[in-house]
Design an enzyme around this catalytic site. Structure first.
Site, PDB file in Angstrom:
ATOM      1  N   GLU A  84       0.871  -1.165   0.000  1.00  0.00           N
ATOM      2  CA  GLU A  84       0.000   0.000   0.000  1.00  0.00           C
ATOM      3  C   GLU A  84       0.915   1.224   0.000  1.00  0.00           C
ATOM      4  O   GLU A  84       1.826   1.302   0.832  1.00  0.00           O
ATOM      5  CB  GLU A  84      -0.869  -0.010   1.261  1.00  0.00           C
TER       6      GLU A  84
ATOM      7  N   ARG B  23       5.194 -12.816   9.632  1.00  0.00           N
ATOM      8  CA  ARG B  23       5.880 -11.569   9.321  1.00  0.00           C
ATOM      9  C   ARG B  23       7.162 -11.448  10.128  1.00  0.00           C
ATOM     10  O   ARG B  23       7.289 -11.991  11.217  1.00  0.00           O
ATOM     11  CB  ARG B  23       4.981 -10.349   9.494  1.00  0.00           C
TER      12      ARG B  23
ATOM     13  N   LYS C  53       4.641   0.623   9.018  1.00  0.00           N
ATOM     14  CA  LYS C  53       4.716   1.911   8.327  1.00  0.00           C
ATOM     15  C   LYS C  53       4.089   3.014   9.158  1.00  0.00           C
ATOM     16  O   LYS C  53       4.576   4.133   9.173  1.00  0.00           O
ATOM     17  CB  LYS C  53       3.984   1.819   6.986  1.00  0.00           C
TER      18      LYS C  53
END
Ligand code: ATP
Ligand code: MG
Length: 560
Positions: A37, A263, A273
Site C-alpha cells: 500500500e 511476518r 509503516k
C-alpha cells in the site's frame, strides 16, 4: 546482478507447494505479486516479502507483479509510489511489465459488485459503521442480520449506482456481501466491500466517491492479473475464506490461491509503516531514509547492500512460526557480504599525534598497498607517510596488560603497510593527558622483519599532512528496548514506543582518513580497517567534503 536459486531461502513450504503444483500440472507457469500500500516507505519486513515473491518468480521462471494496493486515498501518495518502485529495483528485482495499481481496476471491481448484486449476493446497507460493528456479534455470539439485507435486486442496483453518483453522504451507506451472519469466521459476516468516501485519490482524482475495501479488491486484483500464488502475512489467514468466496462468486476463470507466512519482527526496531511515519512526522529521525530507520531507503543510506539484505532474507527463512529476529542477524549478513566486496582503507576516528623523530622533516614517502588482502583484483593505492602521523589512542597504553601487542613506552609496533616504530617518549598536557607520542622508526623494516627481535602488533594510522578530514556519523540502535512497541504501563496500557528512543543513536565526529577518501563518489563502501564498514552518504557526501555513515562495526557489539 545475477542471482541463483541458492540465493533464496530453501525448501520452505511455499516453495514446496509451487514445486508440487508445477509437477502435478496444476499450473504451467507461476505468477506472484508484491502488493504494497503506498502509505509509507518500505521497511525490512517488506524486504523479506520482496525476496520471497520476486525470489519465487526467479526460481521457477515465473513472473512477479508490482501492484500498489491503493484503496485508501487519504493516506496514499505519489511520493510513496516512487520510493517503493525505487526500493524494489534497488533490491535487485524487476517486476513483470508495467507497475500495476488496484485503482486501475476500479471499474472492473465496480462491475463485479454489480454482478454480485444481480446474483442476490450483495446488498446496500444503511447501518452506520458503529451499528455494523454491533450487529456483527463476537467470536462467541453469532451476528444479527442487517434490516436492509433483503432489499430487492432492483433497489440494490439503484442505490449502488446512486452511491457511485455521489447522491449520499460519506459513511451513510455501504455495499455488503450477503454471506453468513452466523459464520464462525467474523470476516464472512456480511463484510462491507464498498464505502462512500469523498477523498481525492492520487491517481483517479475525484472520479470516484466510493472505494472498494481491501479484501474484495485484493482477491479480484489477483484474479485479474492471473496470479497463481498470492502470498501474504499470517494476519490474513482468517481472511482466506473471504478471498476464496469472492473469487468463487464472480465470473472470472482465474483461481489464485492465498498462502500465508509469518511476518518478520526485528528486535530493537519497529516494522510498521504507521509507526515509522510517526517517527518521521514527530521529527525523531531525519526523514524516512534516515540511516537509523529500518526502511529499505534508510538501510541503503546506512550502507546495507541489496546482496546483504537478500542474504539476510535467505537466513531468516519463510515459515508459519514466529519470526522474531535479533538485529545481530541482519548486521551479520550485511557484514559478511561487505567483507569480500568492500575495499579497505585506514582512518582514525579519534586522533593521537605521533611524531616520528628520525623521519626527515618535510619529506613524504609513498608506498602502495592493496585495497583488500584477499582480492588483488581490487587494485592498490598510494599510502603516504610523513614525519607526523595519527593513530587511535586505544593503540597506546602506559600500563600494558599481559599479552599487550600494541604500543607502550619503550615498546615496538608495526605501522600497517609501513615501518616498525618504537615509542621513545610521551608528551602530556598539564592535566597529565597524553597528547603526543614521540617515536623512532626502524628504517630497515619497510618490507622486512626487524633484525633480531619479533614485533607482533600492527596498528592503523594516517599521515597528518595527507589525511583527509571526513565527517563520520556513528549510529547506534534506535531504541533502548528490544520490543519498544509492546511495553505496557502500570494500568496494562501500551506505552508510546517513542519513550524508548535511544538518545545516543547518532553521534557525529570528524575523523581523518587516507587521501583516497577525497576521491570517492556517493554511496561508495569502504572498510575502515579495524573500525567497521562505512559508506559515503548518498546525499550529503562530496569529494571535497566527505561524509561517511558507519554501516556496521566489524564485530558484533550487540549480543552482550
Ligand atoms: P505495515 O503495517 O508496515 O503498513 P502492511 O502489511 O500493512 O505493513 P503492505 O504495504 O500492505 O504493508 O505490505 C505489502 C506486503 O508486504 C504484504 O504482502 C505484506 O504481507 C508484506 N509485509 C508487510 N510487513 C511485513 C513483515 N514485517 N514481514 C514480512 N512481510 C511483510
Ligand atoms: Mg498496511
Amino acid at each position: 546482478m545475477t542471482m541463483n536459486n541458492e540465493d533464496f531461502a530453501d525448501n520452505h513450504f511455499v516453495r514446496t507447494i509451487i514445486e508440487d503444483d508445477l509437477k502435478n500440472g496444476v499450473h504451467k507457469n507461476i505468477a506472484t505479486r508484491f502488493p504494497p500500500e503506498p502509505n509509507g516507505y518500505l521497511h525490512v519486513g517488506h524486504a523479506k516479502s520482496i525476496c520471497l515473491n520476486f525470489g519465487l518468480a526467479k526460481i521457477f521462471n515465473g513472473t512477479c507483479n508490482l501492484r500498489f494496493d491503493d484503496t485508501n486515498p487519504e493516506k496514499e501518495s505519489e511520493e510513496y509510489v516512487r520510493a517503493i518502485e525505487e526500493d524494489v529495483h534497488w533490491m535487485g528485482f524487476e517486476w513483470n511489465g508495467n507497475v500495476r495499481f488496484a485503482s486501475d481496476y476500479f471499474q472492473q471491481l465496480f462491475d463485479y459488485a454489480v454482478e454480485l448484486i444481480h446474483a442476490g449476493k450483495a446488498f446496500v446497507c444503511d447501518l452506520t459503521a458503529d451499528q455494523v460493528r454491533d450487529y456483527r456479534g463476537s467470536l462467541k455470539e453469532p451476528g444479527k442480520e442487517s434490516p436492509y439485507r433483503n432489499r430487492s435486486v432492483e433497489e440494490n442496483l439503484d442505490l449502488f449506482n446512486r452511491m457511485k453518483a455521489g447522491e449520499f453522504e460519506d459513511g451513510s451507506k455501504t455495499l455488503r456481501l450477503k454471506i453468513d451472519m452466523a459464520s464462525g469466521n467474523l470476516n464472512l459476516r456480511d463484510p462491507v466491500i464498498y464505502r462512500i468516501r469523498r477523498a481525492h485519490h492520487h491517481r483517479t482524482g475525484d472520479t470516484w466517491c466510493i472505494y472498494p475495501m481491501y479484501d474484495y479488491t485484493h482477491a479480484i486484483s489477483d484474479a485479474i492479473e492471473n496470479i497463481t500464488h498470492s502470498i501474504c502475512t499470517l494476519e490474513f489467514e482468517d481472511h482466506r475464506p473471504l478471498y476464496d468466496w469472492v473469487i468463487d462468486n464472480i465470473s472470472i476463470a482465474s483461481r489464485p490461491h492465498q498462502y500465508e507466512f509469518s511476518r518478520l519482527e526485528l528486535l530493537y526496531t519497529i516494522t510498521s509503516k504507521r509507526k515509522l511515519n510517526q517517527l518521521v512526522q514527530q521529527g525523531h529521525v531525519h526523514g524516512w531514509d534516515d540511516p537509523r530507520m529500518p526502511t529499505i531507503s534508510g538501510m541503503r543510506r546506512r550502507g546495507y547492500t541489496p546482496e546483504g539484505l537478500r542474504l539476510f532474507a535467505k537466513r531468516i527463512g519463510v515459515s508459519k512460526s514466529e519470526n522474531i529476529i535479533d538485529m545481530s542477524v541482519l548486521e551479520g549478513a550485511v557484514r559478511e557480504e561487505l567483507e569480500n566486496s568492500a575495499p579497505r582503507m585506514m582512518a582514525v576516528l579519534n586522533p593521537l599525534k605521533i611524531t616520528l623523530i628520525n623521519f626527515e622533516e618535510g619529506k613524504t614517502q609513498a608506498r602502495t598497498a592493496p585495497f583488500h588482502p584477499n582480492h588483488p583484483e581490487f587494485g592498490e593505492r598510494e599510502l603516504p607517510i610523513a614525519k607526523e602521523i595519527l593513530i587511535d589512542p586505544e593503540y597506546f597504553t602506559l600500563k600494558p596488560p599481559k599479552g599487550w601487542k600494541r604500543l607502550t613506552l619503550g615498546g615496538e609496533v608495526r605501522l600497517r603497510h609501513s615501518y616498525v616504530i618504537k615509542c621513545e617518549e610521551i608528551v602530556e598536557d598539564r592535566y597529565g593527558n597524553i597528547i603526543e607520542l614521540k617515536c623512532s622508526i626502524d628504517h630497515d623494516t619497510l618490507s622486512a622483519n626487524p633484525e633480531g627481535r619479533k614485533v607482533k602488533g600492527v596498528i592503523h594510522w594516517v599521515a597528518l599532512e595527507h589525511a583527509v578530514p571526513v565527517q563520520v556519523r556513528l549510529y547506534e540502535r534506535l531504541f533502548t528496548e528490544p520490543r519498544p512497541d509492546v511495553i505496557r504501563g502500570e494500568e496494562g496500557e501500551y506505552r508510546d514506543f517513542t519513550e524508548f528512543l535511544n538518545p545516543e543513536s547518532l553521534r557525529e565526529i570528524t575523523a581523518y582518513a587516507e587521501p583516497i577518501a577525497s576521491t570517492l563518489e556517493a554511496e561508495t563502501h569502504y572498510q575502515f580497517e579495524r573500525l567497521g564498514y562505512f559508506v559515503t552518504d548518498r546525499y550529503e557526501h562530496q569529494k571535497n567534503t566527505p561524509v561517511f555513515n558507519r554501516t556496521v562495526s566489524l564485530r558484533d557489539t550487540w549480543s552482550k
